[in-house]
Design a protein around this motif. Sequence first.
Motif, PDB file in Angstrom:
ATOM      1  N   VAL A 145      36.950  16.215 -37.212  1.00 40.72           N
ATOM      2  CA  VAL A 145      38.249  15.558 -36.890  1.00 40.72           C
ATOM      3  C   VAL A 145      39.053  16.729 -36.278  1.00 40.72           C
ATOM      4  O   VAL A 145      39.241  17.693 -36.878  1.00 40.72           O
ATOM      5  CB  VAL A 145      38.894  14.624 -37.908  1.00 40.72           C
ATOM      6  CG1 VAL A 145      40.352  14.304 -37.469  1.00 40.72           C
ATOM      7  CG2 VAL A 145      37.895  13.641 -38.583  1.00 40.72           C
ATOM      8  N   ASN A 147      42.997  16.950 -34.940  1.00 37.75           N
ATOM      9  CA  ASN A 147      44.510  16.336 -34.749  1.00 37.75           C
ATOM     10  C   ASN A 147      44.082  14.734 -34.931  1.00 37.75           C
ATOM     11  O   ASN A 147      44.739  14.041 -34.088  1.00 37.75           O
ATOM     12  CB  ASN A 147      44.944  16.597 -33.169  1.00 37.75           C
ATOM     13  CG  ASN A 147      45.504  18.073 -33.132  1.00 37.75           C
ATOM     14  OD1 ASN A 147      45.753  18.838 -34.264  1.00 37.75           O
ATOM     15  ND2 ASN A 147      45.661  18.660 -32.053  1.00 37.75           N
ATOM     16  N   GLU A 149      41.817  12.751 -34.140  1.00 34.82           N
ATOM     17  CA  GLU A 149      40.950  12.406 -33.407  1.00 34.82           C
ATOM     18  C   GLU A 149      39.355  12.918 -33.901  1.00 34.82           C
ATOM     19  O   GLU A 149      39.003  13.866 -34.107  1.00 34.82           O
ATOM     20  CB  GLU A 149      41.054  12.937 -31.858  1.00 34.82           C
ATOM     21  CG  GLU A 149      39.892  12.118 -30.959  1.00 34.82           C
ATOM     22  CD  GLU A 149      40.485  12.451 -29.812  1.00 34.82           C
ATOM     23  OE1 GLU A 149      39.654  12.059 -28.564  1.00 34.82           O
ATOM     24  OE2 GLU A 149      41.367  13.453 -29.301  1.00 34.82           O
ATOM     25  N   LYS A 150      38.624  11.648 -33.912  1.00 33.36           N
ATOM     26  CA  LYS A 150      37.137  12.117 -34.484  1.00 33.36           C
ATOM     27  C   LYS A 150      36.152  12.409 -33.169  1.00 33.36           C
ATOM     28  O   LYS A 150      36.446  12.022 -32.059  1.00 33.36           O
ATOM     29  CB  LYS A 150      36.290  10.558 -35.178  1.00 33.36           C
ATOM     30  CG  LYS A 150      37.173  10.153 -36.184  1.00 33.36           C
ATOM     31  CD  LYS A 150      36.590   8.836 -36.742  1.00 33.36           C
ATOM     32  CE  LYS A 150      37.072   7.996 -37.898  1.00 33.36           C
ATOM     33  NZ  LYS A 150      37.127   6.717 -38.094  1.00 33.36           N
ATOM     34  N   GLU A 152      33.108  12.319 -32.041  1.00 33.16           N
ATOM     35  CA  GLU A 152      31.993  11.351 -32.082  1.00 33.16           C
ATOM     36  C   GLU A 152      31.306  11.539 -31.052  1.00 33.16           C
ATOM     37  O   GLU A 152      29.927  11.381 -31.299  1.00 33.16           O
ATOM     38  CB  GLU A 152      32.584   9.810 -32.171  1.00 33.16           C
ATOM     39  CG  GLU A 152      33.119   9.474 -33.592  1.00 33.16           C
ATOM     40  CD  GLU A 152      33.793   8.046 -33.392  1.00 33.16           C
ATOM     41  OE1 GLU A 152      33.647   7.412 -34.523  1.00 33.16           O
ATOM     42  OE2 GLU A 152      34.488   7.457 -32.481  1.00 33.16           O
ATOM     43  N   TYR A 161      38.560  17.480 -25.927  1.00 32.80           N
ATOM     44  CA  TYR A 161      39.357  17.069 -27.027  1.00 32.80           C
ATOM     45  C   TYR A 161      40.640  17.978 -27.326  1.00 32.80           C
ATOM     46  O   TYR A 161      41.339  17.675 -28.120  1.00 32.80           O
ATOM     47  CB  TYR A 161      38.382  17.309 -28.458  1.00 32.80           C
ATOM     48  CG  TYR A 161      37.287  16.171 -28.435  1.00 32.80           C
ATOM     49  CD1 TYR A 161      37.802  14.817 -28.928  1.00 32.80           C
ATOM     50  CD2 TYR A 161      35.930  16.509 -28.317  1.00 32.80           C
ATOM     51  CE1 TYR A 161      36.649  13.739 -29.225  1.00 32.80           C
ATOM     52  CE2 TYR A 161      35.004  15.390 -28.565  1.00 32.80           C
ATOM     53  CZ  TYR A 161      35.367  14.154 -28.669  1.00 32.80           C
ATOM     54  OH  TYR A 161      34.667  13.225 -29.068  1.00 32.80           O
TER      55      TYR A 161
END
Length: 178
Positions: A145, A147, A149-150, A152, A161
């Motif tokens: 993760v 911030n 956000e994952k 993925e 990201y």
Amino acid sequence: MDELMEEIPKNVDVADFAEKSVVDEVKEEQEEEEEEDEEALPHSEFLDIFEEGLALIVQDPLLCDLPIQVTLEEVNSQVALEYGQAMTVRVCKADEEVMPIVVVQSATVLDLKKAIRRYMELKQQREGGVKHISWKYVWRTFHLVFNGEKLEDDERKLKDYGIRNRDEVTFLKKLKKK
């Protein structure tokens, strides 16, 4: 050419003289190779010399952060960092240990995962400890993760990201779906 002809005795055929000189050169080369083979170091001595040289390299201010048993991969990563071709992503584990992971600027999430795995393998080799980690289990159980956000999508670039040099990425346990 005339000077060469003067050195050759009158009763010797020029073709014979040329053949003899070529044969003499080949023999000299073979003797030199045999001398070099005799001077070749045993493997253990070569490793000792290599490790001494490597220890001197690691004393360089740019490479002083590297461990004593450094690998070529780690040296190359550190050099890439100095030239701005790579970045350090600080990966925080649940036990609050921070792993400084070096990846190229254009790295993907998958590259980061592979670098984390390599970091842990090298750490285990140097310190001992757990012999096997099931990385399938790790990635099935935890998210990376940044911030909130994952991360993925394994194919997505870290910079997409918003991850930059010295940013922190954390492991977050996945919740079970009911």
